[in-house]
Design a protein around this motif. Structure first.
Motif, short mmCIF file in Angstrom:
data_model
loop_
_atom_site.label_atom_id
_atom_site.label_comp_id
_atom_site.label_asym_id
_atom_site.label_seq_id
_atom_site.Cartn_x
_atom_site.Cartn_y
_atom_site.Cartn_z
N SER A 163 0.82 -1.22 0.00
CA SER A 163 0.00 0.00 0.00
C SER A 163 0.84 1.26 0.00
O SER A 163 0.48 2.27 -0.61
CB SER A 163 -0.92 0.02 1.23
N LYS A 164 1.97 1.22 0.68
CA LYS A 164 2.84 2.40 0.72
C LYS A 164 3.70 2.51 -0.54
O LYS A 164 4.33 3.52 -0.77
CB LYS A 164 3.76 2.32 1.94
N GLY A 165 3.71 1.42 -1.29
CA GLY A 165 4.58 1.42 -2.45
C GLY A 165 6.03 1.32 -2.08
O GLY A 165 6.91 1.69 -2.85
N VAL A 166 6.29 0.86 -0.88
CA VAL A 166 7.66 0.75 -0.39
C VAL A 166 8.13 -0.69 -0.59
O VAL A 166 7.55 -1.62 -0.04
CB VAL A 166 7.75 1.12 1.10
N VAL A 167 9.13 -0.85 -1.36
CA VAL A 167 9.71 -2.18 -1.59
C VAL A 167 10.89 -2.34 -0.64
O VAL A 167 11.76 -1.48 -0.57
CB VAL A 167 10.18 -2.33 -3.05
N PRO A 168 10.91 -3.43 0.15
CA PRO A 168 12.05 -3.63 1.05
C PRO A 168 13.37 -3.58 0.30
O PRO A 168 13.47 -3.97 -0.87
CB PRO A 168 11.77 -5.02 1.64
N SER A 169 14.39 -3.12 0.99
CA SER A 169 15.73 -3.05 0.39
C SER A 169 16.22 -4.44 0.01
O SER A 169 15.88 -5.43 0.65
CB SER A 169 16.69 -2.42 1.41
N PRO A 170 17.02 -4.54 -1.05
CA PRO A 170 17.62 -5.84 -1.40
C PRO A 170 18.42 -6.42 -0.24
O PRO A 170 18.60 -7.64 -0.15
CB PRO A 170 18.52 -5.51 -2.59
N TRP A 171 18.88 -5.54 0.66
CA TRP A 171 19.64 -6.01 1.81
C TRP A 171 18.76 -6.81 2.78
O TRP A 171 19.28 -7.45 3.70
CB TRP A 171 20.27 -4.83 2.55
N ALA A 172 17.44 -6.76 2.57
CA ALA A 172 16.54 -7.53 3.45
C ALA A 172 16.86 -9.02 3.39
O ALA A 172 16.70 -9.75 4.38
CB ALA A 172 15.09 -7.28 3.06
N PHE A 173 17.33 -9.48 2.22
CA PHE A 173 17.67 -10.90 2.09
C PHE A 173 18.86 -11.27 2.97
O PHE A 173 19.02 -12.43 3.35
CB PHE A 173 17.97 -11.24 0.63
N ALA A 174 19.68 -10.27 3.29
CA ALA A 174 20.83 -10.53 4.15
C ALA A 174 20.41 -10.91 5.57
O ALA A 174 21.21 -11.47 6.32
CB ALA A 174 21.75 -9.31 4.18
N LEU A 175 19.15 -10.61 5.91
CA LEU A 175 18.66 -10.95 7.25
C LEU A 175 18.63 -12.47 7.47
O LEU A 175 18.60 -12.93 8.61
CB LEU A 175 17.27 -10.37 7.48
N LEU A 176 18.62 -13.23 6.39
CA LEU A 176 18.65 -14.69 6.52
C LEU A 176 19.93 -15.16 7.21
O LEU A 176 19.97 -16.24 7.79
CB LEU A 176 18.54 -15.33 5.13
N ALA A 177 20.96 -14.31 7.16
CA ALA A 177 22.22 -14.66 7.83
C ALA A 177 22.08 -14.68 9.34
O ALA A 177 22.95 -15.20 10.05
CB ALA A 177 23.32 -13.68 7.42
N LEU A 178 20.98 -14.11 9.83
CA LEU A 178 20.75 -14.12 11.28
C LEU A 178 20.45 -15.53 11.80
O LEU A 178 20.68 -15.81 12.98
CB LEU A 178 19.58 -13.20 11.64
N ILE A 179 19.92 -16.39 10.93
CA ILE A 179 19.52 -17.73 11.37
C ILE A 179 20.69 -18.52 11.94
O ILE A 179 20.60 -19.06 13.06
CB ILE A 179 18.84 -18.49 10.22
N PRO A 180 21.85 -18.58 11.25
CA PRO A 180 22.98 -19.30 11.84
C PRO A 180 23.53 -18.63 13.11
O PRO A 180 24.20 -19.28 13.92
CB PRO A 180 24.04 -19.30 10.73
N LEU A 181 23.24 -17.33 13.28
CA LEU A 181 23.76 -16.60 14.44
C LEU A 181 22.99 -16.88 15.73
O LEU A 181 23.37 -16.40 16.79
CB LEU A 181 23.73 -15.09 14.16
N ARG A 182 21.90 -17.65 15.62
CA ARG A 182 21.08 -17.88 16.82
C ARG A 182 21.88 -18.59 17.92
O ARG A 182 21.63 -18.36 19.11
CB ARG A 182 19.82 -18.66 16.46
N HIS A 183 22.82 -19.45 17.52
CA HIS A 183 23.64 -20.14 18.53
C HIS A 183 24.59 -19.16 19.23
O HIS A 183 24.83 -19.26 20.43
CB HIS A 183 24.43 -21.26 17.87
N VAL A 184 25.10 -18.20 18.46
CA VAL A 184 25.97 -17.18 19.04
C VAL A 184 25.17 -16.31 20.02
O VAL A 184 25.65 -15.99 21.12
CB VAL A 184 26.58 -16.29 17.94
N LEU A 185 23.95 -15.96 19.65
CA LEU A 185 23.10 -15.15 20.52
C LEU A 185 22.75 -15.92 21.80
O LEU A 185 22.68 -15.34 22.89
CB LEU A 185 21.83 -14.74 19.78
N GLY A 186 22.52 -17.22 21.65
CA GLY A 186 22.25 -18.05 22.83
C GLY A 186 23.43 -18.08 23.78
O GLY A 186 23.27 -18.00 25.01
N ARG A 187 24.64 -18.17 23.22
CA ARG A 187 25.85 -18.14 24.05
C ARG A 187 26.00 -16.78 24.74
O ARG A 187 26.42 -16.71 25.90
CB ARG A 187 27.06 -18.45 23.18
#
Length: 527
Positions: A163-187
């Protein structure tokens, strides 16, 4: 936040509690009262309220079970409900548009669709408060509610982007890199210990996740929720949720104040806000119908429905977008905020009496249930129980072990938390996912109630222990009932309800410890 605002919120919260309402109703009333006095909320209160909402979403993320979102009774039912409510809302609201009544005059189909979406969304703040007070966040109907809220949030994210006509930045796909970091965050959480560093870590993850998602053009609220989900399986997740509870609740007071501080709309706006309440019964019945169609029992469907029915604070975000695009007049923001506040009032009363309401409609709902229920809703496979333990936390587990030493495997335990049940079953214990407040429990338990001699109620929630006792006695259970409590007024209430023995955890644990230690030291004769 000025001290006067805090004091007013406290007074109105106490008044609401004394009247049998949830304190949040008092906080809303406090906001309206301050608005009537011409109080300017300022930016500081808004900032605190926003942090409170983000902490709430982070707390939800800590409890998310991602695979469960793909189950039909959550994924399909939630999308069907949203679509149906948008269509129903558009159809009903089109009538005053045709008649050119007040604020409805001249509304476009796009505006009607957005108002329908406002009606479809459910209040995260309201329902989480209900679940926390009942200690039912991990109960089946609680998990269904959380799943619906997440699905609605995902719909909102997509709609806002389109509705806003706002397309997420291509860098949004980089957020998938957070998934492997969950173990680091747990530590990282492990390194924080148990006190202020853990609170600071939780706040940092919440605000960091929100800022990161906002940076790439995604909804900040979704970022806070994802941050919680990333550490949901960490060993410290439950402790983190507990230490953030007080801070979250305090900041959310600011949110409810800001709703009221928006002020009351003009008379025609008040009439519209009250008129929008007509959609609430339709919304609730649609929830019940869809959940039962997808294999839930009437009790679970009703409890989930009552929690999900109030209008959503996130609906106001959709309304703000509609105003910014010119679909709605700015006065609609206040009107919808008041409608949301008004929706809390009746649903607060109804949710407090939800179990009584189910008992009243139990027979009718049972007749409408599907023949094939989802697995957690089916009959409990127990036939030889002589003792039952409800609640398998520290106290309940200790009670279970003690009774098991005397009675063997004829003691059976129950808990509403599926993860707790799975853990104990893996250890070979007879534990099942059930609620002591379920009016259908005895019908679904294949055991003669006369052979059950003892019931131990060790749930964290006093209200659940009290309701379970009343339910047991209503069902004609004449055996011995023992329960835990934390305060003297709770002890009195449980005894009045029919509990034979109440253990005050705060008061009695010291003498019990002294007695056992003296026995082991040979300083006294065992009782």
């Amino acid at each position: 936040m000025e001290l006067s605002w805090i004091g007013v919120a406290l007074i109105f919260g106490i008044i609401a509690k004394k009247l049998g309402q949830a304190p949040l109703v008092g906080f809303l009333a406090a906001g309206f009262a301050l608005a009537a006095l011409g109080v300017d909320p300022g930016d500081a209160l808004d900032d605190l309220a926003n942090v409170g909402v983000l902490l709430l979403l982070f707390a939800i993320g800590l409890k998310i079970d991602l695979p469960s979102l793909l189950q039909p009774h959550i994924f399909a039912a939630s999308l069907l409900h949203t679509a149906a409510m948008v269509l129903i809302g558009m159809a009903l609201l089109y009538i005053p548009v045709v008649l050119e009544i007040g604020p409805f005059a001249g509304l476009s189909w796009s505006a009607l669709a957005l108002l329908g979406l406002f009606a479809a969304f459910s209040s995260t703040l309201f329902v989480i408060k209900v679940l926390e007070e009942r200690e039912n966040m991990n109960a089946l109907y609680g998990r269904v509610i959380i799943g619906f809220l997440v699905m609605q949030d995902l719909v909102a994210v997509g709609l806002l982007a389109v509705s806003k006509g706002v397309v997420p930045s291509p860098w949004a796909f980089a957020l998938l890199a957070l998934i492997p970091l969950r173990h680091v965050l747990g530590r990282l959480l492990d390194w924080c210990g148990h006190r202020e560093l853990l609170v600071l870590a939780g706040l940092s993850l919440t605000l960091g996740g929100a800022a990161l998602f906002d940076l790439v053009g995604l909804k900040a609220d979704l970022g806070a929720l994802v941050a919680g989900a990333l550490v949901s399986k960490a060993p410290k997740a439950k402790e983190l949720s507990n230490v953030l509870l007080g801070l979250k609740d305090l900041l959310l007071v600011g949110f409810f104040l800001t709703i009221g501080l928006n002020g009351l709309p003009a008379l025609d706006g008040v009439v519209v806000a009250v008129g929008l309440l007509v959609l609430l019964p339709i919304k609730a019945l649609l929830f019940v119908a869809l959940l039962m169609m997808f294999g839930l029992r009437g009790r679970s469907a009703l409890l989930a429905s009552l929690g999900l029915t109030p209008y959503s604070e996130f609906g106001l975000i959709i309304a703000a977008m509609a105003v910014s695009k010119g679909y709605l007049d700015p006065s609609w923001i206040v009107t919808l905020a008041v409608a949301m506040g008004f929706s809390f009032l009746p649903l607060s009363v109804v949710n407090d009496r939800a179990l009584d309401l189910y008992r009243k409609f139990r027979e009718r709902l049972t007749k409408l249930e599907r023949g094939k229920l989802i697995l957690p809703e089916r009959t409990v496979p127990v036939t030889d129980a002589t003792a039952l333990v409800f609640g398998m936390g520290r106290v309940g587990l200790s009670a279970y072990d003690a009774v098991r030493k005397q009675l063997g495997d004829t003691v059976v335990a129950f808990d509403v938390d599926g993860d707790v049940v799975e853990q104990h079953q893996a250890e070979g214990l007879r534990v099942f996912e059930e609620s002591a407040t379920d009016a259908d429990f005895w019908e679904r338990l294949n055991v003669d109630r006369e052979q059950v001699r003892l019931v131990v109620l060790a749930m964290h929630s006093h209200e659940e222990n009290l309701t379970a006792t009343e339910q047991l006695r209503l069902e004609g259970f004449s055996g011995h009932v023992a329960a835990t409590a934390y305060f003297e007024d709770e002890v009195s209430a449980l005894r009045d309800a029919g509990v034979d023995f109440v253990f005050n955890v705060n008061k009695d644990v010291g003498p019990a410890l002294a007695q056992r230690s003296m026995e082991q030291a040979g300083l006294t004769t065992p009782a």
